[in-house]
Design an enzyme around this catalytic site. Structure first.
Site, PDB file in Angstrom:
ATOM      1  N   GLU A  27       8.663  16.004  15.940  1.00 41.34           N
ATOM      2  CA  GLU A  27       9.158  15.944  14.564  1.00 41.34           C
ATOM      3  C   GLU A  27       8.389  16.970  13.728  1.00 41.34           C
ATOM      4  O   GLU A  27       7.168  16.904  13.637  1.00 41.34           O
ATOM      5  CB  GLU A  27       8.905  14.536  14.029  1.00 41.34           C
ATOM      6  CG  GLU A  27       9.390  14.318  12.637  1.00 41.34           C
ATOM      7  CD  GLU A  27       9.101  12.891  12.165  1.00 41.34           C
ATOM      8  OE1 GLU A  27       7.965  12.422  12.326  1.00 41.34           O
ATOM      9  OE2 GLU A  27      10.038  12.268  11.631  1.00 41.34           O
ATOM     10  N   GLU A  41       9.264   1.314  10.887  1.00 40.88           N
ATOM     11  CA  GLU A  41      10.277   2.374  10.750  1.00 40.88           C
ATOM     12  C   GLU A  41       9.529   3.680  10.927  1.00 40.88           C
ATOM     13  O   GLU A  41       8.728   4.057  10.060  1.00 40.88           O
ATOM     14  CB  GLU A  41      10.924   2.320   9.365  1.00 40.88           C
ATOM     15  CG  GLU A  41      11.776   1.099   9.128  1.00 40.88           C
ATOM     16  CD  GLU A  41      13.003   1.063  10.003  1.00 40.88           C
ATOM     17  OE1 GLU A  41      13.425   2.127  10.504  1.00 40.88           O
ATOM     18  OE2 GLU A  41      13.544  -0.029  10.194  1.00 40.88           O
ATOM     19  N   LYS A  45       0.881  -1.175   0.000  1.00 40.87           N
ATOM     20  CA  LYS A  45       0.000   0.000   0.000  1.00 40.87           C
ATOM     21  C   LYS A  45       0.913   1.216   0.000  1.00 40.87           C
ATOM     22  O   LYS A  45       1.451   1.611   1.033  1.00 40.87           O
ATOM     23  CB  LYS A  45      -0.873  -0.022   1.262  1.00 40.87           C
ATOM     24  CG  LYS A  45      -2.226   0.639   1.152  1.00 40.87           C
ATOM     25  CD  LYS A  45      -2.227   2.127   0.980  1.00 40.87           C
ATOM     26  CE  LYS A  45      -1.784   2.989   2.130  1.00 40.87           C
ATOM     27  NZ  LYS A  45      -1.590   4.389   1.714  1.00 40.87           N
ATOM     28  N   CYS A  58      12.943  11.134   7.929  1.00 42.68           N
ATOM     29  CA  CYS A  58      12.800  10.604   9.288  1.00 42.68           C
ATOM     30  C   CYS A  58      14.100  10.785  10.066  1.00 42.68           C
ATOM     31  O   CYS A  58      14.074  10.945  11.275  1.00 42.68           O
ATOM     32  CB  CYS A  58      12.440   9.131   9.221  1.00 42.68           C
ATOM     33  SG  CYS A  58      13.536   8.191   8.156  1.00 42.68           S
TER      34      CYS A  58
HETATM   35  P1  NAD Z   1       1.881   8.345   7.825  1.00 44.28           P
HETATM   36  O1  NAD Z   1       2.118   7.536   9.049  1.00 44.28           O
HETATM   37  O2  NAD Z   1       0.824   9.345   7.829  1.00 44.28           O
HETATM   38  O3  NAD Z   1       1.558   7.369   6.593  1.00 44.28           O
HETATM   39  C1  NAD Z   1       2.406   6.311   6.230  1.00 44.28           C
HETATM   40  C2  NAD Z   1       1.623   5.295   5.437  1.00 44.28           C
HETATM   41  O4  NAD Z   1       0.637   4.709   6.287  1.00 44.28           O
HETATM   42  C3  NAD Z   1       0.842   5.887   4.258  1.00 44.28           C
HETATM   43  O5  NAD Z   1       0.886   4.978   3.182  1.00 44.28           O
HETATM   44  C4  NAD Z   1      -0.559   6.014   4.815  1.00 44.28           C
HETATM   45  O6  NAD Z   1      -1.541   6.006   3.821  1.00 44.28           O
HETATM   46  C5  NAD Z   1      -0.640   4.781   5.696  1.00 44.28           C
HETATM   47  N1  NAD Z   1      -1.630   4.841   6.773  1.00 44.28           N
HETATM   48  C6  NAD Z   1      -2.219   5.928   7.329  1.00 44.28           C
HETATM   49  N2  NAD Z   1      -3.081   5.557   8.286  1.00 44.28           N
HETATM   50  C7  NAD Z   1      -3.047   4.211   8.351  1.00 44.28           C
HETATM   51  C8  NAD Z   1      -3.698   3.245   9.176  1.00 44.28           C
HETATM   52  N3  NAD Z   1      -4.565   3.584  10.125  1.00 44.28           N
HETATM   53  N4  NAD Z   1      -3.395   1.941   8.989  1.00 44.28           N
HETATM   54  C9  NAD Z   1      -2.503   1.558   8.059  1.00 44.28           C
HETATM   55  N5  NAD Z   1      -1.864   2.431   7.253  1.00 44.28           N
HETATM   56  C10 NAD Z   1      -2.121   3.747   7.399  1.00 44.28           C
HETATM   57  O7  NAD Z   1       3.299   8.953   7.448  1.00 44.28           O
HETATM   58  P2  NAD Z   1       3.655   9.953   6.257  1.00 44.28           P
HETATM   59  O8  NAD Z   1       3.099  11.280   6.611  1.00 44.28           O
HETATM   60  O9  NAD Z   1       3.317   9.347   4.952  1.00 44.28           O
HETATM   61  O10 NAD Z   1       5.241   9.957   6.356  1.00 44.28           O
HETATM   62  C11 NAD Z   1       5.930  10.744   7.242  1.00 44.28           C
HETATM   63  C12 NAD Z   1       6.312   9.971   8.492  1.00 44.28           C
HETATM   64  O11 NAD Z   1       7.039   8.801   8.146  1.00 44.28           O
HETATM   65  C13 NAD Z   1       7.230  10.755   9.412  1.00 44.28           C
HETATM   66  O12 NAD Z   1       6.831  10.587  10.745  1.00 44.28           O
HETATM   67  C14 NAD Z   1       8.585  10.115   9.182  1.00 44.28           C
HETATM   68  O13 NAD Z   1       9.485  10.271  10.223  1.00 44.28           O
HETATM   69  C15 NAD Z   1       8.219   8.714   8.952  1.00 44.28           C
HETATM   70  N6  NAD Z   1       9.293   8.030   8.218  1.00 44.28           N
HETATM   71  C16 NAD Z   1      10.083   7.113   8.857  1.00 44.28           C
HETATM   72  C17 NAD Z   1      11.139   6.504   8.178  1.00 44.28           C
HETATM   73  C18 NAD Z   1      12.035   5.502   8.842  1.00 44.28           C
HETATM   74  O14 NAD Z   1      12.711   4.759   8.130  1.00 44.28           O
HETATM   75  N7  NAD Z   1      12.103   5.433  10.156  1.00 44.28           N
HETATM   76  C19 NAD Z   1      11.371   6.839   6.845  1.00 44.28           C
HETATM   77  C20 NAD Z   1      10.557   7.786   6.235  1.00 44.28           C
HETATM   78  C21 NAD Z   1       9.515   8.367   6.929  1.00 44.28           C
END
Ligand code: NAD
Length: 487
Positions: free
Chosen positions: A388, A253, A178, A287
């Protein structure tokens, strides 16, 4: 790249592209604020079909039992194809994410590296024999889970998806992915390239759609045996709860608020140079952004001057322009979220050393541009120091002793990465050992290499990507005990 007809993207199920049955949404180019493509998202029926296709492929293709070098060949062909098409894919990624072309070109290479690296690991999936005394022969097998669910964020779609897809397939699994709704495009191309590289249909399926509907359903799906998620800490906690219903394995992650510590004995020019990629690449939407810089009292003023000078020189603008250092943030909503952090930080008493608002001017007004910003006069309890921001905003503060720098760095609920700047070798190792972070870098800033494990301590995650450890996340152990009676 800009102009032309708007393409409609959709799902990739059982080796074929087709529109999802869910809502049709427009994808907006962050640099211009204009729609450039459409996405026919998936509905629950599409997800069911994808899970069915994945299990069928897992059972019928024999992928898990292919000779390791044959699995490797498919992944290597994909790596080669990515490198061949780097220009085209990087341009798509830049249009979709707003990230400068010079960065997305590098990211396509990194995605190719992930496929090549995990291809090489297919030949290292092996078990052990376990001595048990007379009459028994015992050995372990390392097996794929079957069908795994993968969920990825919008900020670095090609690299973060490649890490998981390459590892999951190398381990012999079938996958249902997804992707982030805002940035699904580069992964669509990866799916096509894997297909052209000989991956049996159904082993990789893409189901773009809303996280709260399709993502959540994927996590809770009883036939998904393992979930590998990258995204925010809050959603990561939901994923863990959802997967708990049927005890699907999870790796997470998540977010970070990573420190950079500049000691008085450091090469402060090097530290100021390093602060730029560590914080402002991808307009800070990383991140691992080292978004909190702690500087020893003795060098604080000098370091700050060097940093501000470098930040002032950053060129904000069209991410397709080779000279651009900082592109837009991903969306209007994200821009307002970052500006909200800045407003509250000022209210809390922080001072803006440089930047501090929306970037405006010719070519910028319709896009989602935020000025690279340095904040000072901060305290450890301020929101902007603890949370963050996920935008181009760094806080700089001073410290008196090594002990204080360590304790204050560790006070965060996150623990993704940390950087130390010092010329004192003993101090470097001493501090690295005590920092609560999954990756610590010393006098350098890049935190992820395919060869080594990457992941978070504390609320930054669970499990590891990359390295042998990243492959292990997609494998489970079986122990086989055989009776060998005496003749
Ligand atoms: P997000 O958590 O909003 O979304 C991530 C993914 O999860 C998207 O595909 C989203 O559609 C999906 N999602 C949303 N709600 C969900 C649910 N209830 N159940 C299952 N899936 C769901 O994050 P974002 O805004 O897309 O990305 C930014 C975040 O990601 C930041 O917090 C960043 O630090 C983190 N990030 C972490 C890493 C790492 O390797 N540690 C890398 C990149 C980004």
């Amino acid at each position: 790249m800009r102009g032309g007809t708007m393409r409609t993207y959709g799902a990739w199920i059982n080796g074929e592209a087709r529109p999802g049955r869910g809502e049709l949404v427009e994808l907006v180019e962050p640099a211009t604020g204009r729609p450039f493509a459409r996405l026919a998202q998936c509905a629950p029926e599409d997800l069911e079909e994808a899970v069915d296709a994945a299990w069928r492929a897992h059972e019928e293709s024999g992928w898990r039992s292919w000779a390791p070098l044959e699995r490797a060949q498919v992944l290597n062909r994909c790596a080669d194809a990515l490198r061949r098409e780097a220009q085209t894919i990087a341009r798509l990624e830049t249009q979709n994410v707003g990230r400068p072309l010079k960065e997305t070109l590098r990211n396509v290479e990194l995605a190719a590296d992930a496929f090549a690296y995990f291809a090489s690991l297919t030949t290292h999936i092996r078990g052990a024999t376990v001595p048990m005394g007379p009459g028994l022969f015992d050995y372990t097998l390392r097996e794929p889970y079957g069908v795994c669910g993968i969920i990825t964020p919008w900020n670095n779609p090609i690299v973060l998806s490649a890490w998981k897809v390459a590892a999951g397939l190398a381990a012999g699994n079938a996958l249902v992915v997804k992707p982030a709704t805002l940035t699904p495009i580069s992964l669509m191309r990866i799916a096509e390239l894997l297909d052209e590289s000989g991956l049996p249909a159904g082993l990789l399926n893409l189901v773009p759609g809303p996280g709260s509907a399709i993502g959540d359903r994927l996590v809770r799906h009883p036939r998904i045996r393992k979930v590998s998620f990258t995204g925010s800490t809050e959603v990561g906690k939901n994923v863990m709860r959802g997967a708990a219903g049927h005890l699907a394995r999870v790796s997470l992650e998540l977010g970070g608020k990573s420190p950079s510590i500049v000691f008085a004995d450091a090469d402060i020019r090097l530290a100021a140079d390093g602060a730029i990629p560590a914080m402002f690449a991808n307009a800070g939407q990383m991140c691992t952004a080292r978004s909190r810089i702690l500087v020893a009292d003795d060098v604080y003023e000098d370091f700050l001057e060097l940093l501000v000078e470098r930040v002032r020189r950053l060129r904000i603008g069209d991410p397709f322009e080779p000279a651009t250092d900082i592109g837009p943030v991903i969306s209007e909503q994200q821009m307002h979220a970052v500006l909200g952090f800045l407003e509250r930080a000022r209210r809390d008493g922080a001072t803006v050393a440089v930047g501090g608002g929306r970037a405006q001017g010719p070519g910028l007004d319709s896009g989602f541009f935020v000025q690279p910003t340095v904040l000072v006069d901060v305290s450890d309890v301020m929101e902007v120091v603890c949370e963050e921001v996920f935008g181009p905003v760094v806080v700089v503060d001073r410290f008196a002793t090594e002990e204080e720098a360590i304790l204050r760095s560790n006070s965060s609920r996150y623990g993704l990465s940390a950087t130390i700047w010092t010329r004192d070798l003993a101090r470097a190792h001493r501090v690295a050992a005590r920092l609560e972070a999954g990756t610590v870098t010393v006098n350098t800033t890049k935190v992820s290499y395919v060869y080594a494990p990457f992941g978070g301590y504390k609320e930054s995650g669970l499990g590891r990507e990359l390295g042998l450890e990243g492959l292990a996340e997609f494998l489970q152990y079986k122990n086989v005990i055989v009776s060998v009676p005496p003749a």
